[in-house]
Design an enzyme around this catalytic site. Structure first.
Site, mmCIF file in Angstrom:
data_model
loop_
_atom_site.group_PDB
_atom_site.id
_atom_site.type_symbol
_atom_site.label_atom_id
_atom_site.label_comp_id
_atom_site.label_asym_id
_atom_site.label_seq_id
_atom_site.Cartn_x
_atom_site.Cartn_y
_atom_site.Cartn_z
ATOM 1 N N GLU A 98 -27.294 32.065 23.370
ATOM 2 C CA GLU A 98 -27.749 31.014 22.330
ATOM 3 C C GLU A 98 -29.286 31.118 22.220
ATOM 4 O OE1 GLU A 98 -27.463 27.062 24.189
ATOM 5 O OE2 GLU A 98 -27.581 27.744 26.136
ATOM 6 N N ARG A 100 -21.629 14.226 28.202
ATOM 7 C CA ARG A 100 -22.157 15.074 28.562
ATOM 8 C C ARG A 100 -23.392 14.960 29.761
ATOM 9 N NH1 ARG A 100 -24.935 19.166 24.215
ATOM 10 N NH2 ARG A 100 -26.312 17.640 24.002
ATOM 11 N N LYS A 151 -27.478 20.100 31.048
ATOM 12 C CA LYS A 151 -28.650 19.887 30.436
ATOM 13 C C LYS A 151 -29.792 19.048 31.132
ATOM 14 C CE LYS A 151 -29.998 18.435 25.603
ATOM 15 N NZ LYS A 151 -30.433 19.625 24.928
HETATM 16 C C1 LIG Z 1 -30.335 25.235 25.229
HETATM 17 C C2 LIG Z 1 -29.718 24.196 24.151
HETATM 18 N N1 LIG Z 1 -28.662 24.579 23.465
HETATM 19 C C3 LIG Z 1 -27.734 24.074 22.325
HETATM 20 C C4 LIG Z 1 -28.374 22.702 21.992
HETATM 21 C C5 LIG Z 1 -28.001 22.258 21.010
HETATM 22 O O1 LIG Z 1 -26.970 21.236 21.302
HETATM 23 P P1 LIG Z 1 -26.644 20.022 20.649
HETATM 24 O O2 LIG Z 1 -25.912 20.387 19.379
HETATM 25 O O3 LIG Z 1 -25.812 19.006 21.485
HETATM 26 O O4 LIG Z 1 -27.761 19.163 20.583
HETATM 27 C C6 LIG Z 1 -29.570 22.436 22.539
HETATM 28 C C7 LIG Z 1 -29.885 20.832 22.280
HETATM 29 N N2 LIG Z 1 -31.459 20.890 22.371
HETATM 30 C C8 LIG Z 1 -32.112 20.108 21.750
HETATM 31 C C9 LIG Z 1 -31.700 18.707 21.385
HETATM 32 C C10 LIG Z 1 -32.428 17.890 20.899
HETATM 33 C C11 LIG Z 1 -33.769 18.317 20.468
HETATM 34 C C12 LIG Z 1 -34.055 19.562 20.712
HETATM 35 C C13 LIG Z 1 -35.526 19.818 19.946
HETATM 36 O O5 LIG Z 1 -35.617 21.335 19.972
HETATM 37 O O6 LIG Z 1 -36.316 19.048 20.253
HETATM 38 C C14 LIG Z 1 -33.323 20.357 21.263
HETATM 39 C C15 LIG Z 1 -30.034 22.994 23.743
HETATM 40 O O7 LIG Z 1 -31.197 22.428 24.538
#
Ligand SMILES: Cc1ncc(COP(=O)(O)O)c(CNc2cccc(C(=O)O)c2)c1O
Length: 291
Positions: A183, A51, A150
């Site tokens: 989301e 990713r 991301k």
């Molecule tokens: C916009 C968004 N949507 C979904 C997710 C979940 O994706 P993953 O299942 O691959 O993590 C994210 C991921 N966001 C994310 C990842 C790691 C830490 C933090 C935090 O809040 O500190 C946020 C994100 O930033």
């Protein structure tokens, strides 16, 4: 001593400084990943790296390491800090340029790898579930800035977090510009209705969450039907269960949305079952740091 990878070498935390001319800092011009280590296992590291490189390619940012080299650097970073359970943040910015926007004046992308001891979500939130609201801030349209990238442009997400704070809740849900639920600020959303799982498909406009993918895999193995279909706030309000997934959140039940109690107002049986199965899975799928 905490070690951080920066500028092609490992430096101590107090020496981990970047230039004010870094375009990640000046313009949010870069990409990142949040990855978790469970008992020495970097969960779905390959998927996170894929990713990361897709996000970089999408903004024509050339990461100066191969995927294999990046994998090795990340594993080294965890090992050097001797963490068993940790949170890894990988950041790749366009690098140092001049004050102008032009990315073609940034000769060398900057790669940073931070490893922190894990700051887990407060345990009681998994028992009680959380309350969320839907907010006015919409998810950026895919044709404006793809939510699948991301990137370091997290203002859309930060503004959602601000609205959540103002509403005295810990997380909030964004709609897309057609009013479908997209989301959370940092997590994907699922609803359960009559034992069927629903989650927004990619074209609604959300990050392709690694945890989301893992839960879809686990749910199907447990015999659930999983439908990637758009849904609205009405479908959320009238769902039997709602939960969020993310690297930080893992699987967390939502028991109230915009004042509407979801189901019985406590974490649902399917949500708990999926979290349990997820917790067992996270020590198997990934890269072992110490073996
Ligand atoms: C916009 C968004 N949507 C979904 C997710 C979940 O994706 P993953 O299942 O691959 O993590 C994210 C991921 N966001 C994310 C990842 C790691 C830490 C933090 C935090 O809040 O500190 C946020 C994100 O930033």
């Amino acid at each position: 001593e905490q070690w951080i990878f920066l500028n092609d070498e490992f430096v101590t935390k107090e020496n981990a400084k970047i230039s004010v001319y870094d375009h990640g800092f000046l313009y949010g011009d870069g990409v990142f990943e949040g990855i978790r280590v469970y008992s020495g296992n970097v969960f779905r590291l390959k998927e996170h790296i894929d990713r990361l490189y897709n996000s970089a390619k999408s903004i024509l940012l050339n990461i100066p390491y191969t995927k294999e080299e990046m994998t090795d650097l990340i594993v080294q970073a965890v090992r050097k800090n001797q963490f068993q359970d940790a949170y890894i943040r990988v950041v790749v910015s366009r690098g140092v340029g001049d004050l102008g926007l032009d990315p073609y004046k940034c000769p060398k992308p900057q790669v940073v790898i931070i490893v922190e001891p894990l700051a887990i979500f407060p345990k009681h939130l998994y028992e009680t579930g959380i309350e969320v609201v839907t907010v006015a801030t919409r998810r950026n349209r895919p044709d404006v800035l793809s939510p699948k990238v991301k990137s370091l442009n997290y203002l859309n997400n930060v503004l959602v977090r601000i609205e959540a704070h103002l509403a005295n809740v810990s997380e909030a849900l964004m709609l897309n510009d057609q009013g479908y639920v997209a989301e959370g600020s940092a997590d994907n959303v699922f609803i359960v209705k009559n034992g069927v799982l629903y989650t927004p498909p990619g074209y609604v406009g959300a990050l392709e969450g690694i945890t989301r993918d893992a839960i879809i895999d686990i749910a199907k193995e447990l015999g659930y039907v999983v439908k990637e279909e758009p849904f609205t706030r009405h479908d959320v309000y009238t769902a039997d269960e709602v939960f969020l997934t993310g690297t930080a959140a893992e699987v967390i039940a939502v028991v109230k949305v915009d004042g509407r109690t979801i189901g019985d107002g406590v974490p649902g049986v399917h949500t708990k079952r999926l979290l349990e199965a997820f917790r067992q899975r996270v020590v198997s799928e990934g890269v072992k740091v110490y073996q």
